[in-house]
Design a protein around this motif. Structure first.
Motif, PDB file in Angstrom:
ATOM      1  N   ASN A 428       0.823  -1.147  -0.103  1.00  0.00           N
ATOM      2  CA  ASN A 428       0.015  -0.031  -0.041  1.00  0.00           C
ATOM      3  C   ASN A 428       0.890   1.161   0.073  1.00  0.00           C
ATOM      4  N   ASP A 431      -0.534   4.592  -1.609  1.00  0.00           N
ATOM      5  CA  ASP A 431      -1.540   5.304  -0.782  1.00  0.00           C
ATOM      6  C   ASP A 431      -0.866   6.545  -0.552  1.00  0.00           C
ATOM      7  N   SER A 432      -1.393   7.594  -0.765  1.00  0.00           N
ATOM      8  CA  SER A 432      -0.764   8.853  -0.065  1.00  0.00           C
ATOM      9  C   SER A 432      -1.226   9.103   1.281  1.00  0.00           C
ATOM     10  N   SER A 433      -2.450   8.765   1.706  1.00  0.00           N
ATOM     11  CA  SER A 433      -2.865   8.693   2.941  1.00  0.00           C
ATOM     12  C   SER A 433      -2.143   7.646   4.169  1.00  0.00           C
ATOM     13  N   LEU A 434      -1.171   6.854   3.648  1.00  0.00           N
ATOM     14  CA  LEU A 434      -0.782   5.810   4.594  1.00  0.00           C
ATOM     15  C   LEU A 434      -0.151   6.460   5.641  1.00  0.00           C
ATOM     16  N   THR A 435      -0.136   5.830   6.836  1.00  0.00           N
ATOM     17  CA  THR A 435       0.326   6.592   8.096  1.00  0.00           C
ATOM     18  C   THR A 435       0.730   5.450   8.965  1.00  0.00           C
ATOM     19  N   LYS A 438      -2.735   4.125  10.629  1.00  0.00           N
ATOM     20  CA  LYS A 438      -3.162   3.272   9.774  1.00  0.00           C
ATOM     21  C   LYS A 438      -2.988   2.130   9.595  1.00  0.00           C
ATOM     22  N   GLU A 490       2.259  10.099  -8.288  1.00  0.00           N
ATOM     23  CA  GLU A 490       1.294   9.534  -8.073  1.00  0.00           C
ATOM     24  C   GLU A 490       1.261   8.221  -7.663  1.00  0.00           C
ATOM     25  N   GLY A 493       2.843   7.202  -4.157  1.00  0.00           N
ATOM     26  CA  GLY A 493       2.018   7.809  -2.853  1.00  0.00           C
ATOM     27  C   GLY A 493       2.373   9.243  -2.482  1.00  0.00           C
ATOM     28  N   TYR A 494       2.631  10.054  -3.552  1.00  0.00           N
ATOM     29  CA  TYR A 494       2.734  11.616  -3.130  1.00  0.00           C
ATOM     30  C   TYR A 494       1.769  12.260  -3.982  1.00  0.00           C
ATOM     31  N   SER A 495       0.995  13.014  -3.195  1.00  0.00           N
ATOM     32  CA  SER A 495      -0.096  13.825  -3.868  1.00  0.00           C
ATOM     33  C   SER A 495       0.327  15.434  -4.405  1.00  0.00           C
TER      34      SER A 495
END
Length: 520
Positions: A428, A431-435, A438, A490, A493-495
């Protein structure tokens, strides 16, 4: 009254600012004036003014150079720069120095006064805020250590909690001293802490240390050490004890834990110092005690019991829980037969072997967030021991936990939480929202626990691993040649393409375009 200092090389303008503006009517006193930055610095260091009004372009030392040094000598002072149109080029540098404002000459007196009042108000607000933080810091420190005792260091993100308390230590090893004043009155607390801080900071000038509130009448000294056998820890403990015993007519006890190579492991050193402190009524108050000393006391036994202790210890070190359990039964029987082992010695014995078993359980069970071994609970149970049977049952329970953890880890399909996290990140990373939160939620563990586990088990943190994974994939995609930079951005994982470019250059030394041209 707020102090203001005026710095201006033009004497007429300087006198006009000092005398034409009714500073006193608005809560100010002109604490000094200077014609250049060098003279002004001496005044500022002495007076510590809330506001400095200064020309930006002066002989000998410019206003900008002066401002850099003000940040070191009087960091809270607000600076208002005055300058002409021809020197407007300095505006950007003034902003970098975080000047309160930048006004063009000729400046209106009322407007300058208005800005000075705003600067003083900001200083006042920050001063009140800082005062509240300073006043609440001892309580925050106590809360942190109480949570550490209650929860254990595996449930507390020690590194982040210390950073939140503005604790920054150099390392590379860290250890804790615990100082207790047994008859301290609340009113003497500040005085006692000042004594400790003054002595520790002067004893070893090169040894970074920090004194923190652990509890009422109890203080923690966090040390940076060169290695895990650094003798200065013990030297400081004894020297501090000798000093405090002469200065304060009370019973002082100082304990210390082992040194650890990571700041997030300093919780272990604190808990060890805490255990040694809890043993003071057995080991004796009014002295220096280390955890190693408390466990070594167990060797003062009859020969047969001593042989069995050594046998038990060897079984633990060799990873043989079944044999350890058998030897525990033999040891228990031998103690019963001797009939002369004091309860205090049984507690020290329990401390020694529970500490050894604790590290074995941690080694095998550190990936499992459920049913974790809580050392602080076990140490509390040791203090409440009243019979040999209770000690034997407690050690037997720890051996069972060790056995279960060891064989669960050895099952063919078992792998750690960090392995699970890495697998999830690899699947994953786009996925730019990966933290970290998460990932922790996905594998059903807490965020601080997973953060610490990454560092302990793999030697790196979540952010470093994710960055490396994304950068390697980006390098691979750019090397193929027929792809746009924003598309790579993209896919890894970077927006934000600009932020991706910054990260990529920092990692590789090339911009994405340069890398693509050089390596495609």
């Amino acid at each position: 009254m707020h102090k203001v200092i005026v710095v201006e090389d033009d004497r007429i303008i300087r006198r006009g600012i000092c005398q034409a503006i009714p500073w006193g009517d608005h809560g100010f006193i002109v604490a000094g004036e200077a014609g250049d930055g060098e003279v002004a610095l001496e005044l500022i260091e002495k007076e510590q003014p809330q506001v400095v009004v200064s020309d930006i372009n002066m002989p000998f030392m410019s206003g900008l150079e002066m401002a850099k040094q003000i940040k070191e000598k009087s960091p809270e002072t607000r600076i208002i720069f005055l300058t002409g149109y021809e020197d407007f080029k300095y505006a950007q540098q003034a902003l970098k120095l975080k000047a309160f404002d930048y006004l063009l000459k000729p400046v209106d007196s009322e407007y300058l006064l208005k800005k000075a009042k705003e600067a003083a108000a900001e200083w006042e607000k920050e001063s009140v805020k800082e005062k509240r933080i300073i006043e609440s810091l001892p309580l925050l420190q106590q809360k942190f250590f109480q949570t550490l005792i209650r929860e254990g260091d595996y449930r507390v993100d020690v590194e982040n909690e210390l950073l939140a308390l503005d604790v920054q230590m150099e390392g590379p090893f860290y250890a804790v001293l615990l100082v207790r004043n047994t008859i301290e009155l609340d009113l003497e607390g500040h005085f006692f802490k000042e004594k400790i801080t003054s002595f520790t900071s002067s004893y070893f000038n090169e040894l970074p240390c920090l004194v923190m509130n652990a509890d009422v009448g109890e203080y923690t000294i966090l040390l940076s050490l060169e290695n895990d056998h650094d003798s200065r820890k013990g030297e400081l403990a004894q020297a501090l004890f000798n000093y405090l015993s002469k200065e304060i007519d009370n019973s002082i006890t100082i304990t210390h834990g082992r040194a650890y190579p990571n700041l997030f492991e300093v919780g272990k050193s604190f808990l060890e110092a805490r255990v040694a402190m809890d043993m003071r009524h057995i080991m004796g108050t009014g002295r220096v005690i280390s955890l190693d000393e408390t466990v070594s006391k167990c060797n003062q036994k009859a020969e047969h019991i001593q042989d069995l202790e050594m046998k038990f210890e060897n079984h633990i070190k060799s990873g043989l829980p079944e044999k350890a359990n058998e030897t525990l039964m033999e040891l228990s029987t031998a103690i019963i037969d001797r009939k002369t082992v004091p309860l205090a010695d049984l507690k020290v014995l329990a401390l020694k072997f529970s500490t050894m078993l604790f590290f074995e359980i941690e080694k095998w069970k550190k990936e499992d967030s459920t049913d974790r071994f809580n050392s602080s609970v076990v140490y509390k149970d040791i203090m409440e021991l009243s019979t040999l049977t209770e000690m034997t049952e407690m050690l037997h329970s720890l051996i069972e936990q060790w056995y279960t953890a060891m064989y669960k880890k050895k099952e063919k399909n078992y792998y750690s939480h960090v392995d699970q996290a890495i697998k999830y990140i690899q699947e994953n990373f786009h996925d730019s929202s990966l933290t970290l939160q998460k990932v922790a939620e996905f594998i059903h563990v807490s965020t601080p626990y997973l953060s610490n586990l990454f560092k302990i088990e793999k030697g790196f943190n979540f952010g470093d691993y994710l960055l490396e994974l994304r950068m390697k994939k980006a390098m691979e995609l750019l090397g193929e040649g027929n792809i746009k930079t924003y598309e790579v951005c993209e896919q890894v994982g970077y927006s934000n393409p600009q932020y991706f470019g910054i990260c990529f250059k920092k990692y590789t030394g090339f911009t994405p375009a340069e890398f693509k041209k050089k390596f495609k």
